[in-house]
Write a protein that holds these residues in place. Structure first.
Motif, PDB file in Angstrom:
ATOM      1  N   PHE A   1      -4.152   9.443  -0.893  1.00  0.00           N
ATOM      2  CA  PHE A   1      -3.269   8.598  -1.721  1.00  0.00           C
ATOM      3  C   PHE A   1      -2.063   9.353  -2.289  1.00  0.00           C
ATOM      4  O   PHE A   1      -1.597   9.063  -3.388  1.00  0.00           O
ATOM      5  CB  PHE A   1      -4.034   7.798  -2.777  1.00  0.00           C
ATOM      6  CG  PHE A   1      -4.892   8.533  -3.770  1.00  0.00           C
ATOM      7  CD1 PHE A   1      -5.896   9.395  -3.370  1.00  0.00           C
ATOM      8  CD2 PHE A   1      -4.752   8.300  -5.136  1.00  0.00           C
ATOM      9  CE1 PHE A   1      -6.712  10.028  -4.305  1.00  0.00           C
ATOM     10  CE2 PHE A   1      -5.557   8.922  -6.073  1.00  0.00           C
ATOM     11  CZ  PHE A   1      -6.538   9.789  -5.650  1.00  0.00           C
ATOM     12  N   GLN A   2      -1.570  10.280  -1.443  1.00  0.00           N
ATOM     13  CA  GLN A   2      -0.378  11.056  -1.801  1.00  0.00           C
ATOM     14  C   GLN A   2      -0.495  11.690  -3.181  1.00  0.00           C
ATOM     15  O   GLN A   2       0.476  11.763  -3.928  1.00  0.00           O
ATOM     16  CB  GLN A   2       0.895  10.181  -1.730  1.00  0.00           C
ATOM     17  CG  GLN A   2       1.283   9.857  -0.316  1.00  0.00           C
ATOM     18  CD  GLN A   2       2.718   9.344  -0.178  1.00  0.00           C
ATOM     19  OE1 GLN A   2       3.545   9.493  -1.071  1.00  0.00           O
ATOM     20  NE2 GLN A   2       3.004   8.749   0.954  1.00  0.00           N
TER      21      GLN A   2
ATOM     22  N   LEU B   1       7.077   8.209  -5.652  1.00  0.00           N
ATOM     23  CA  LEU B   1       6.139   8.810  -4.701  1.00  0.00           C
ATOM     24  C   LEU B   1       6.754  10.086  -4.148  1.00  0.00           C
ATOM     25  O   LEU B   1       7.961  10.167  -3.983  1.00  0.00           O
ATOM     26  CB  LEU B   1       5.872   7.858  -3.529  1.00  0.00           C
ATOM     27  CG  LEU B   1       5.072   6.593  -3.829  1.00  0.00           C
ATOM     28  CD1 LEU B   1       4.882   5.792  -2.547  1.00  0.00           C
ATOM     29  CD2 LEU B   1       3.715   6.922  -4.422  1.00  0.00           C
TER      30      LEU B   1
ATOM     31  N   CYS C   1       1.328   9.271  -7.489  1.00  0.00           N
ATOM     32  CA  CYS C   1       0.527   8.961  -6.304  1.00  0.00           C
ATOM     33  C   CYS C   1       0.534   7.468  -5.985  1.00  0.00           C
ATOM     34  O   CYS C   1       1.020   6.648  -6.762  1.00  0.00           O
ATOM     35  CB  CYS C   1      -0.890   9.510  -6.465  1.00  0.00           C
ATOM     36  SG  CYS C   1      -1.874   8.637  -7.647  1.00  0.00           S
ATOM     37  N   GLN C   2      -0.058   7.156  -4.826  1.00  0.00           N
ATOM     38  CA  GLN C   2      -0.111   5.763  -4.377  1.00  0.00           C
ATOM     39  C   GLN C   2      -1.300   5.036  -5.009  1.00  0.00           C
ATOM     40  O   GLN C   2      -2.224   5.668  -5.491  1.00  0.00           O
ATOM     41  CB  GLN C   2      -0.333   5.731  -2.855  1.00  0.00           C
ATOM     42  CG  GLN C   2       0.799   6.273  -2.043  1.00  0.00           C
ATOM     43  CD  GLN C   2       0.403   6.353  -0.567  1.00  0.00           C
ATOM     44  OE1 GLN C   2      -0.608   6.948  -0.216  1.00  0.00           O
ATOM     45  NE2 GLN C   2       1.210   5.764   0.294  1.00  0.00           N
TER      46      GLN C   2
ATOM     47  N   PHE D   1      -4.171  -2.700  -4.359  1.00  0.00           N
ATOM     48  CA  PHE D   1      -2.756  -3.024  -4.570  1.00  0.00           C
ATOM     49  C   PHE D   1      -2.615  -4.528  -4.822  1.00  0.00           C
ATOM     50  O   PHE D   1      -1.953  -4.952  -5.781  1.00  0.00           O
ATOM     51  CB  PHE D   1      -1.946  -2.599  -3.328  1.00  0.00           C
ATOM     52  CG  PHE D   1      -0.470  -2.712  -3.544  1.00  0.00           C
ATOM     53  CD1 PHE D   1       0.255  -1.640  -4.038  1.00  0.00           C
ATOM     54  CD2 PHE D   1       0.200  -3.902  -3.279  1.00  0.00           C
ATOM     55  CE1 PHE D   1       1.617  -1.748  -4.267  1.00  0.00           C
ATOM     56  CE2 PHE D   1       1.560  -4.021  -3.504  1.00  0.00           C
ATOM     57  CZ  PHE D   1       2.273  -2.931  -3.988  1.00  0.00           C
TER      58      PHE D   1
ATOM     59  N   THR E   1       4.332   1.140   1.146  1.00  0.00           N
ATOM     60  CA  THR E   1       3.999   2.519   0.736  1.00  0.00           C
ATOM     61  C   THR E   1       2.929   2.530  -0.364  1.00  0.00           C
ATOM     62  O   THR E   1       2.594   3.585  -0.889  1.00  0.00           O
ATOM     63  CB  THR E   1       5.242   3.258   0.200  1.00  0.00           C
ATOM     64  OG1 THR E   1       5.782   2.483  -0.879  1.00  0.00           O
ATOM     65  CG2 THR E   1       6.296   3.434   1.273  1.00  0.00           C
ATOM     66  N   ARG E   2       2.426   1.382  -0.714  1.00  0.00           N
ATOM     67  CA  ARG E   2       1.465   1.210  -1.818  1.00  0.00           C
ATOM     68  C   ARG E   2       1.991   1.864  -3.109  1.00  0.00           C
ATOM     69  O   ARG E   2       1.270   2.522  -3.854  1.00  0.00           O
ATOM     70  CB  ARG E   2       0.078   1.772  -1.447  1.00  0.00           C
ATOM     71  CG  ARG E   2      -0.536   1.151  -0.206  1.00  0.00           C
ATOM     72  CD  ARG E   2      -2.030   1.347  -0.124  1.00  0.00           C
ATOM     73  NE  ARG E   2      -2.488   2.685  -0.363  1.00  0.00           N
ATOM     74  CZ  ARG E   2      -2.620   3.634   0.570  1.00  0.00           C
ATOM     75  NH1 ARG E   2      -2.311   3.375   1.836  1.00  0.00           N
ATOM     76  NH2 ARG E   2      -3.074   4.831   0.236  1.00  0.00           N
ATOM     77  N   TYR E   3       3.307   1.655  -3.333  1.00  0.00           N
ATOM     78  CA  TYR E   3       3.922   2.176  -4.575  1.00  0.00           C
ATOM     79  C   TYR E   3       3.930   1.069  -5.622  1.00  0.00           C
ATOM     80  O   TYR E   3       4.372  -0.048  -5.345  1.00  0.00           O
ATOM     81  CB  TYR E   3       5.357   2.633  -4.303  1.00  0.00           C
ATOM     82  CG  TYR E   3       6.136   2.942  -5.578  1.00  0.00           C
ATOM     83  CD1 TYR E   3       5.915   4.129  -6.270  1.00  0.00           C
ATOM     84  CD2 TYR E   3       7.066   2.033  -6.095  1.00  0.00           C
ATOM     85  CE1 TYR E   3       6.604   4.411  -7.448  1.00  0.00           C
ATOM     86  CE2 TYR E   3       7.762   2.306  -7.270  1.00  0.00           C
ATOM     87  CZ  TYR E   3       7.526   3.505  -7.937  1.00  0.00           C
ATOM     88  OH  TYR E   3       8.201   3.776  -9.100  1.00  0.00           O
TER      89      TYR E   3
END
Ligand code: NAD
Length: 452
Positions: free
Chosen positions: A49-50, A272, A278-279, A286, A308-310
């Motif tokens: 998840f970044q 991000l 993180c995401q 989401f 980007t699940r931001y």
């Protein structure tokens, strides 16, 4: 799977995990493995998840390294029998509490801090002389694999083993005969775990969540409050069990508080990227979070990008208990802010919800925060801070009511994975005759006289 439980039970019953040296050896191996695999695990956190290298190290590794080194330093003293006093009825005797390991443990982790939440209880379990099967969350699959690689290549599976499973697989695991189940995750799944454990009368530790409030009084230092609160809320993109879920702010300072929060968010530039934000863990979460945002009530933020699940930090105002955002734990970067006129009004509002895992009070008046602390029930919390109480190993970490059962961290973790065995050591040089037949009136008279 049943075979791994049998293997671990046999290993445990042979006494292989019991000695101080066996426990220290296991902790050393654990520490070494963690250090050798740290880079791989950090990469896995980014892939899942970044999560940034900075947040990964500070929120997943620091507490683990601290827990291992502190446990190694203090284990000898924690293992000593704890002498206690003996009541006069048992004279002459001495008494002590002996800690014994529970046996074969199932430890189930959550995805939001997928390393810490699986490995910190594992440290306590092995330090207490147990064996354990570790079940990482399938929602952070790269981390689950990295942890499997780390543990399974270094430990005898009869002692410690990572087993990957989804929800269905975990339900199968729960059917097996464990000596203790340690679960971290949602209250809904906590119920499933509790029910399965009850069938075998297995003791459980449930580390759950809830809607943790932050109360901001008129006397609070608003600048510092916003700084600490915004940090704790948007850490891990709000996916923190002890993040402040919503804020109750005194109406007299509402505008200034909101403006200060916005300034703080803008300054932190939550984007991000490598060392930023993180995401959201997956599309399901989401979509769940998106549905909690009522656009009419958004005061700041609301920026989202599904590809980007931001999800940017979002503040909602004029929220009531009937809004969707107040119906469940948010567990994401949405912060409802609710104004109150009197403290009692805020307390009444909070008490309508289940007992939370954490609560926070921002106030500069001791009489004010002491009064709030005494009227609210919650797992743990802080005055003039958020989240950080869980980094103090002297404080037990756990919930109350719907936010959990049991606690761990530091020596509380050792307690969590141990049974406290009570032993009375009776002397042989005297035996009072009163309790033995013949049970005469005269003896009863004496007993009654003594009891007075
Ligand atoms: P999750 O989806 O990772 O689930 C947690 C674990 O439960 C996983 O290992 C998963 O495999 C297992 N699971 C899921 N469904 C199951 C089922 N039907 N039967 C058996 N096992 C099942 O995590 P989550 O539940 O989304 O976690 C978020 C929640 O956890 C939040 O409520 C948060 O507050 C809470 N939490 C609490 C703590 C704490 O220390 N108290 C820490 C982190 C998260």
């Amino acid at each position: 799977m049943p075979s791994i439980v049998d293997q671990q039970r046999a290993f445990f019953q042979q006494g292989s995990t019991l000695s101080y040296q066996a426990r220290i050896n296991a902790l050393n191996r654990f520490d070494q493995g963690l250090r050798q695999c740290e880079d791989d695990i950090v990469k896995a956190l980014y892939n899942d998840f970044q999560k940034s290298a900075f947040e990964s190290f500070t929120t997943e590794f620091t507490m683990l390294y601290e827990e291992i080194s502190r446990t190694k330093r203090l284990l000898k003293s924690w293992m000593k029998p704890q002498k206690v006093r003996t009541n006069w009825i048992n004279w002459p005797a001495t008494s002590a509490i002996l800690r014994e390991p529970l046996g074969v443990n199932l430890i189930i982790g959550a995805w939001n801090y997928p390393v810490l939440l699986l490995l910190q209880p594992a440290v306590s379990a092995i330090a207490a002389g147990n064996t354990a099967v570790l079940k990482p969350s399938e929602n952070a699959p790269n981390v689950a694999q990295a942890l499997e690689d780390m543990i399974n290549s270094r430990f005898d599976p009869s002692h410690l083993k990572v087993v990957q499973a989804d929800a269905q697989g975990t339900e199968k695991l729960l059917e097996l005969r464990w000596d203790h189940i340690f679960y971290t995750g949602s209250t809904a799944v906590g119920r499933i775990v509790y029910k399965a454990a009850a069938k075998q009368l297995t003791p459980v530790t449930l580390e759950l969540g809830g809607k943790s409030p932050a109360i901001i009084t008129e006397s609070a230092d608003l600048k510092l409050t916003a700084k600490r609160l915004i940090w704790g809320k948007f850490l891990n993109a709000g996916q923190t069990c002890v993040a402040p879920d919503y804020v109750m702010v005194h109406r007299a300072v509402r505008e200034e508080f909101l403006a200060t929060c916005v300034k703080e968010i803008e300054k932190n530039n939550y984007r991000l990227g490598q060392n930023q934000y993180c995401q959201i863990i997956n599309e399901r979460h989401f979509d769940r979070l998106e549905a909690l945002i009522d656009r009419k009530k958004v005061f700041f933020g609301g920026e989202i990008d599904r590809t980007t699940r931001y999800m940017g930090p979002t503040i909602m105002v004029d929220v009531t208990l009937s809004d969707a955002v107040m119906k469940e734990e948010i567990f994401g970067p949405i912060l409802p802010v609710i104004a109150y006129d009197e403290i009692d009004e805020a307390l009444t509002f909070i008490k309508q919800l289940e007992k939370p895992l954490a609560a926070y009070v921002f106030s500069n008046k001791s009489i004010e925060y002491q009064s709030i602390l005494s009227q609210l029930s919650f797992g743990g919390g802080a005055v003039n801070d958020v989240v950080m109480h869980l980094t103090n190993p002297h404080l037990p970490f756990g919930g109350v009511g719907h936010s959990g059962i049991g606690a761990y961290h530091g020596h509380h973790g050792l307690d969590c994975f141990s049974h406290k065995k009570s032993v009375l050591y009776k002397k042989n040089w005297f035996e009072a005759p009163l309790k033995y037949p013949p049970l005469t009136d005269n003896k009863l008279k004496w007993i009654k006289k003594i009891m007075k």
